[in-house]
Design a protein around this motif. Sequence first.
Motif, short mmCIF file in Angstrom:
data_model
loop_
_atom_site.label_atom_id
_atom_site.label_comp_id
_atom_site.label_asym_id
_atom_site.label_seq_id
_atom_site.Cartn_x
_atom_site.Cartn_y
_atom_site.Cartn_z
N ASN A 32 41.20 27.52 5.13
CA ASN A 32 40.13 28.28 5.77
C ASN A 32 40.51 28.36 7.24
O ASN A 32 40.52 27.34 7.93
CB ASN A 32 38.77 27.60 5.61
CG ASN A 32 38.31 27.52 4.16
OD1 ASN A 32 38.59 26.53 3.49
ND2 ASN A 32 37.65 28.55 3.68
N LEU A 198 37.61 31.96 8.27
CA LEU A 198 38.02 33.11 7.49
C LEU A 198 38.90 32.61 6.35
O LEU A 198 39.99 32.09 6.61
CB LEU A 198 38.79 34.12 8.35
CG LEU A 198 39.18 35.43 7.66
CD1 LEU A 198 37.93 36.25 7.37
CD2 LEU A 198 40.16 36.23 8.51
N PRO A 199 38.46 32.74 5.10
CA PRO A 199 37.13 33.18 4.66
C PRO A 199 36.11 32.07 4.88
O PRO A 199 36.49 30.90 4.98
CB PRO A 199 37.34 33.44 3.16
CG PRO A 199 38.40 32.46 2.77
CD PRO A 199 39.33 32.39 3.95
#
Length: 288
Positions: A32, A198-199
């Motif tokens: 992430n 992100l994500p």
Amino acid sequence: MSDVIERVAALPPLRDVLAKHELWAQKSLGQNFLLDLNLTRRIAREGSASGETIVEVGPGPGGLTRALFLEGATHVIAIERDHRALPALEEIAAAAQGRLHVIEGDALATDYRELVGSDGGRIIANLPYNVATPLLTGWLTPPDWPAWWRSLTLMFQKEVAERIVAEPGSKAYGRLAVLAQWRCHAHILFEVPPRAFLPPPKVTSAVVRLEPRPDAVKVAPSALEAVTASAFGQRRKMLRQSLKQAFRQPEAVLEACGIAPTRRAEEIPVAGFLDLARIYEELERSSS
């Protein structure tokens, strides 16, 4: 050093880097990505990056890596197993003028003391979720203490962070709390919402700082791990029952430690587990 800061600050935005290299986070790698420079710089500051050698695990596209240099790190060793991220990290390495050393490899199999050398350093990282706990456990349990690192500033899922700093009597208190608080002062610095990544993950994250206790009680890490595994493996049971995996006569051992056999693992402070571990170590030594 000011020249390095200027060069790193002039690098393209991270979103452009992700698009250029088609670098998207992979769930299988626990990735992430943090793109908020204000947030990554805060992590770098809280980790005392200025003037230090920093080890970073799982840099991905290098958001935190950039922040480390912007906050004055003199040398960064970044360990990344995803070969897709290497071109993006090479761009940072070029801007850092030899101050960034990128290693493609498995962080769990890395010899950190050899990598960093006798001067030591600090670890600052947004850890991949799927290896965060075993990495921390490895950094906390070297045979020699104090360890080579001067502090750990690490991003975890909030649930894991709470387990690290948990106090006796709480539901979060368990093996990880005992292991971390045996050798370190640990506290949560701040939380990070899912939207910062992100994500976005499905959970809130938290940054934890751990600083080594130079006077940590001397006991074999394997002994402490054996005792806590037995005690917390059946945490709803009284210690006279749950400790049967570690001791042939748990009630006698508990009496020697001044611990009531009817108590449960989550009620015992770190010092109590250290007493149990010392006896475990003595029994193992006498039987060998």
